[in-house]
Design an enzyme around this catalytic site. Structure first.
Site, PDB file in Angstrom:
ATOM      1  N   ARG A   4     -30.540  -3.556  70.024  1.00 48.85           N
ATOM      2  CA  ARG A   4     -30.357  -2.394  70.891  1.00 48.85           C
ATOM      3  C   ARG A   4     -31.658  -1.901  71.521  1.00 48.85           C
ATOM      4  O   ARG A   4     -31.628  -1.010  72.356  1.00 48.85           O
ATOM      5  CB  ARG A   4     -29.715  -1.245  70.107  1.00 48.85           C
ATOM      6  CG  ARG A   4     -28.296  -1.535  69.713  1.00 48.85           C
ATOM      7  CD  ARG A   4     -27.683  -0.339  69.022  1.00 48.85           C
ATOM      8  NE  ARG A   4     -26.361  -0.639  68.539  1.00 48.85           N
ATOM      9  CZ  ARG A   4     -25.250  -0.392  69.201  1.00 48.85           C
ATOM     10  NH1 ARG A   4     -25.297   0.155  70.374  1.00 48.85           N
ATOM     11  NH2 ARG A   4     -24.087  -0.700  68.680  1.00 48.85           N
ATOM     12  N   ARG A  41     -24.245   8.492  76.519  1.00 49.04           N
ATOM     13  CA  ARG A  41     -24.403   7.187  75.861  1.00 49.04           C
ATOM     14  C   ARG A  41     -24.906   6.134  76.839  1.00 49.04           C
ATOM     15  O   ARG A  41     -25.728   5.277  76.489  1.00 49.04           O
ATOM     16  CB  ARG A  41     -23.090   6.757  75.209  1.00 49.04           C
ATOM     17  CG  ARG A  41     -22.825   7.572  73.959  1.00 49.04           C
ATOM     18  CD  ARG A  41     -21.471   7.409  73.322  1.00 49.04           C
ATOM     19  NE  ARG A  41     -20.843   6.129  73.411  1.00 49.04           N
ATOM     20  CZ  ARG A  41     -19.515   5.966  73.488  1.00 49.04           C
ATOM     21  NH1 ARG A  41     -18.719   7.012  73.511  1.00 49.04           N
ATOM     22  NH2 ARG A  41     -18.998   4.769  73.542  1.00 49.04           N
ATOM     23  N   ARG A  59      -9.615   4.438  77.031  1.00 44.77           N
ATOM     24  CA  ARG A  59      -9.612   4.113  75.596  1.00 44.77           C
ATOM     25  C   ARG A  59      -9.499   5.387  74.766  1.00 44.77           C
ATOM     26  O   ARG A  59      -8.767   5.437  73.777  1.00 44.77           O
ATOM     27  CB  ARG A  59     -10.902   3.350  75.250  1.00 44.77           C
ATOM     28  CG  ARG A  59     -11.016   2.933  73.807  1.00 44.77           C
ATOM     29  CD  ARG A  59     -12.247   2.085  73.573  1.00 44.77           C
ATOM     30  NE  ARG A  59     -13.470   2.879  73.651  1.00 44.77           N
ATOM     31  CZ  ARG A  59     -14.685   2.364  73.650  1.00 44.77           C
ATOM     32  NH1 ARG A  59     -14.859   1.056  73.607  1.00 44.77           N
ATOM     33  NH2 ARG A  59     -15.745   3.141  73.687  1.00 44.77           N
ATOM     34  N   ARG A 103      -9.591   9.677  70.931  1.00 44.58           N
ATOM     35  CA  ARG A 103     -10.996   9.841  70.535  1.00 44.58           C
ATOM     36  C   ARG A 103     -11.661  10.925  71.364  1.00 44.58           C
ATOM     37  O   ARG A 103     -11.952  10.731  72.537  1.00 44.58           O
ATOM     38  CB  ARG A 103     -11.742   8.518  70.688  1.00 44.58           C
ATOM     39  CG  ARG A 103     -11.278   7.480  69.687  1.00 44.58           C
ATOM     40  CD  ARG A 103     -11.911   6.141  69.903  1.00 44.58           C
ATOM     41  NE  ARG A 103     -13.368   6.199  69.987  1.00 44.58           N
ATOM     42  CZ  ARG A 103     -14.126   5.125  69.953  1.00 44.58           C
ATOM     43  NH1 ARG A 103     -13.609   3.933  69.836  1.00 44.58           N
ATOM     44  NH2 ARG A 103     -15.440   5.251  70.056  1.00 44.58           N
ATOM     45  N   LYS A 132     -17.901  -5.946  75.284  1.00 44.11           N
ATOM     46  CA  LYS A 132     -18.597  -6.828  74.332  1.00 44.11           C
ATOM     47  C   LYS A 132     -17.718  -7.192  73.138  1.00 44.11           C
ATOM     48  O   LYS A 132     -17.581  -8.359  72.797  1.00 44.11           O
ATOM     49  CB  LYS A 132     -19.875  -6.175  73.804  1.00 44.11           C
ATOM     50  CG  LYS A 132     -20.947  -5.935  74.808  1.00 44.11           C
ATOM     51  CD  LYS A 132     -22.176  -5.294  74.180  1.00 44.11           C
ATOM     52  CE  LYS A 132     -21.917  -3.998  73.475  1.00 44.11           C
ATOM     53  NZ  LYS A 132     -21.528  -2.871  74.321  1.00 44.11           N
TER      54      LYS A 132
END
Length: 188
Positions: free
Chosen positions: A88, A144, A127, A133, A13
């Site tokens: 959301r 998630r 990523r 991360r 996105k």
């Protein structure tokens, strides 16, 4: 062009919104960026949001909608906007519809980026490795995605029922995916 980009975490996105912003000449609005900017600027809404976040809670839909209303009133939004990852949940979708009706700026399109779950996990793991991360481990990613499926996936049905939803394959080269999105948008 007033557009909402929907899709699970890792669907692209943000990447596609950045590309479309340039191509369409419209504002890219991310609620996460809005929150950070309001907090940094020390606005009244920013202070309210900071207090909520400092307490370890999620910022209310009311605060988010107030920030969004302020942002939609800025001059760079006159030609249109891309909302990245908002709404959301269905309550936010209804609130957004009310806000857009109030300012006479209805949505032109809602695009859902479809990507298979296993590919999403791979993308986010990649990523995470690139950016170091720790919160993007496979277990947290699956959590998630579960939250997305429970809370945000019904937003897809909400917009499909209104006839404003286009589903786009989010897998492929960036230019290919962007081309699919652009082809799915109504012509003005």
């Amino acid at each position: 062009m007033r557009l909402v980009l929907l899709g699970p975490p890792g669907s692209g996105k943000g990447t596609q919104a950045t590309r479309l912003k340039e191509d369409l000449g419209i504002a890219h609005i991310s609620t996460g960026d809005l929150l950070r900017a309001e907090v940094a600027a020390g606005t009244e809404l920013g202070k309210q949001a900071k207090a909520v976040m400092d307490a370890g809670n999620l910022v209310s839909d009311e605060i988010l909608l107030g920030m969004l209303e302020a942002r939609l009133g800025q001059p760079d939004v006159a030609k249109g906007f891309i909302l990245d990852g908002y709404p959301r949940n269905v309550a936010q979708a209804n609130a957004l519809d009310g806000l857009l009706a109030k300012i006479s700026q209805p949505l032109d399109a809602v695009v859902q980026l479809d990507v298979a779950t296993e590919l999403l996990v791979e993308r986010i793991a990649g990523r995470a490795a690139e950016q170091g991360r720790a919160d993007d481990n496979p277990e947290s990613v699956r959590q998630r995605l579960q939250v997305y499926n429970e809370q945000t996936a019904p937003v897809v049905d909400f917009y499909a029922g209104r006839g404003t939803l286009a589903r786009v394959d989010g897998v492929g080269e960036l230019d290919e995916v962007e081309g699919r999105i652009t082809a799915a948008l109504p012509k003005h």
